[in-house]
Write a protein that holds these residues in place. Sequence first.
Motif: not given
Lengths: 477, 433
Positions: B174-194, B219-225
Amino acid sequence: MISQTAIKHLQEKLGEKNVLHEKEDLLVLGYDSTPGVHHLPEVVVYPTSTEQVLAAMEIAAREGLPLVPRGSGTGLSGGSVPVRGGMVLTLTRMNRILEIDEENLTATVEPGVITLDLFNAVAAKGLFYPPDPGSQKISTIGGNVAENAGGLRGLKYGVTRDYVMGLKGILPDRSLITTGGKSVKDVAGYGFKDLLVGSEGTLGIITEVTVKLVPPPRDKRTFLAYFNDVRTAGEAVSRIIAARIIPSTMEIMDRETINCVEDYVKIGLPRQMAALLLIEVDGHPAPVAEEAAEVRRVLEQVKAAEIHVAETAEQAASLAAARRTALSALARVSPTTLLEDATVPRSRLAETFGEIERLAAKFKLKVGTFGHAGDGNLHPTVLCDERNHDEMARAHAFYNELYEKVLDWGGTVSGEHGIGLAKKEYLARQIGAGGVRVMKRIKQSFDPEGLLNPGKIFEDHDPEAEQHLEEGFRVSH
Amino acid sequence: MSHTDSLGNFRPKDAPDYEDVLQCMRCGFCLPTCPTYALTGRERSSPRGRVALARAVAEKKLEFTGAVKEEAFFCLDCRACTTACPSGVKAGEVMEVCRSQSHDFYPLGAIGKTFREFILQRMLVSPDLLEHAMLPTRLYQRLGLQWLVRHLGVLKLGPGWMAKAEGMLPSLEKPLRSQLPEVIPAQGEKRGRVGFFLGCVMTLLYPQVSRQTVRVLAHQGYEVVTPRATKCCGAPHLSEGDRQTARELALFNLELFLAQDVDWIVTDCAGCGAALKEYEEILAEDADHHRLALFRAKVRDISEFLAAEGLRTEGLREVRRAVTYHEPCHLCHAQGISSQPRQLLKSVPGLELREMAESSWCCGSAATWGLKYSEESRQVLDRKLQNVAATQAEILVTANPGCHLQLAWGVRQADMPQEVRHLMEILGEAIPD
Ligand SMILES: Cc1cc2nc3c(=O)[nH]c(=O)nc-3n(C[C@H](O)[C@H](O)[C@H](O)COP(=O)(O)OP(=O)(O)OC[C@H]3O[C@@H](n4cnc5c(N)ncnc54)[C@H](O)[C@@H]3O)c2cc1C
Ligand code: SF4
Ligand code: SF4
């Protein structure tokens, strides 16, 4: 105009793939790397064997088509530009390495072999082919022989001529000729081989080349020295030679060149320096160490601003590669890069730099200079715009005056690029009317019909060629 | 010379810039790096020759002839010549512009035009339509192949194109677009928002790759949008010479991502990255320069990003495999990213990187080039596969979906043992769950 039957004959003899006559193919084989010259051939052929060269030549002669041999078109004097149209005979598909003879230390190759490919092939067998023009990545051996190309290692190792042992080729009267060979010594008759080397495609078509190989140097040391002014760099060159040291490489770049090269290679060349010398000493380890120490002493003596030694072979290679891009990198600055090939006895090097600076100021031109400093072979390069006629006229005047000085000092108008179209007017000045007469007679005896590469080397008051010089840029047909 | 004077025989809209063409000093340094010159040995199929053709058109020495069009499309747009050229000439880009000119000079027939517009201007601009169209059957079949048939005429395609196109398709999820959460939280110490730019081909054909990419980022500490509204980057349109639609897409994506308030815009598709980085040029006349500069300053390829930010390597798992790395043209030549992917591979514990010869030589895929010139593509690919085989690596790593398709197909055809993987799949493997 070439006839349809002639094209058909060519296709029969050479195969359809090897005969091109669409306008688009002609357009892109009407130039070499010389600025401002572009003339269309009528047909382009790519022979794959000596027999095919001969067949193409016969057809050209029958049709009265001028015949212009061509390698990769990296020439800088217009040698492979078909000024009178006709047939361009490109040798790049004759590109086999026929033999590397490890016993006689020779390699025999077809003319279309790329210079660097030959270098690498012999290096894989632990041997060394020293001539290394800046264009080695793409120039052909045939083109190197025809121009007697020099290179970065010319100072110690000499130029292409010093490595050509034997040639095979076809003369304009369609006879096959073999001259020289694997014998190290050969004084049988006139030295045809040496006449063909540097003949710029006007005496014969070279179809096979046997070159001498040497053992590679065991050790080498590469220096990069920076200077606060160009004349001091020139002085460093003279002093190193005066100290009885012949480095394998002694290359120079001025500030303009350093900056353009750095824009491309991004290896951290210091942009504020007035000049850089790339110096390499090579040979057996013990003398190399001694010479390196001496080079460093001289550099310190003349007060080079900075002296660096390459730490690894890769670093040394990347510096040499950077130097090889100098001319092409200068082409970033302006639409047109007019380069010359002024060569002086080494002792005049510092003065020549002074003269270049003076004339650049006098004619209000932007000039970048780089070259084989150790050979006294400089390439002052005017950065200009061919659409600006006034600027082009000043560039012309600049070179005129510069060459006057160069000739006064016992120099030459071409150290390695040949006369071709670009320097015809200067040749007579250097060798005199008598010299030109003899050269023309030699050309005549090889090529009575004027078949091969007409319009090159000699000023012959050819109205077509003159118009071309005046207009600067022209397409025939 | 005024701008219009220098157009010569080009049409005024989207013509190559004459100054760019004039910059070529014909030194020939680009020749040995050009795959089409290597194939034909013909000057007009070399970068130097192509620039000379464009120059001749600009100087009215040549009409925009069929041969010029042919060269524009025969060029792989691999940009190897750009890397090789000391003078800064971009022959590939000049040819890309010529592709759009060629549609003016040689308009497609009615059917071809309809389909071209259908694909480029309807399907590829609308992610929903694209996913719908492909869900029931397969992307290439439903869109690509039919379109190619109509657009190019089957006869112009080399023999075996259909089988090849079929054979290239990986099995689809299935296409990933529909499955990927729009925002994924950063793990560990947050390094920024990507902001993650999810490419069309990635979501459709290689969802597992981008899934790893966002995992690694988090995993590398980025919040992913990952904005769901993201549209195609426009690269296929540029490649097919539809610069107008490319501009519209570029403008849309630009505004969309600037509105996300992200520190960076990251992609794992080399083709998308190259296009995003060229928005500045594509939109030079349409968009606010400040916003363009702001956008450009944020765009990074994933390997460029991670290498610059510094990979957190604590707790990485061992991956005891020997890999070799094929450099996608749109990464190494178009974006100048060459050392970073290697750097990342070398930081994976246990992984052995075996360099192949000519790692930056094109694989022969080049958007639809590989289908149009299937025989030539095969030859380019063979050269690549030989170099791969010589390394005896177990895994062939790349970083672009086009290369991925072509290489995976080639490896299967040649019965070679290598798995083909995206760089992010390897990193993903090293990162603990
Ligand atoms: C960036 C750059 C750097 C350069 N650096 C150097 C340098 O360091 N030293 C140097 O000497 N030159 C240099 N050159 C000039 C040029 O590369 C040389 O002259 C080279 O030898 C030309 O080789 P080619 O194969 O390109 O020949 P072409 O340019 O195609 O031809 C050169 C001449 O040789 C003739 N010719 C070619 N093949 C044959 C053949 N088989 N038989 C008979 N005649 C033939 C042609 O008719 C023509 O007159 C440089 C050029 C560039 C662009
Ligand atoms: S495009 Fe660049 S490398 Fe190629 S011939 Fe022109 S200047 Fe030289
Ligand atoms: S982009 Fe690639 S194929 Fe096109 S001219 Fe440049 S090197 Fe050749």
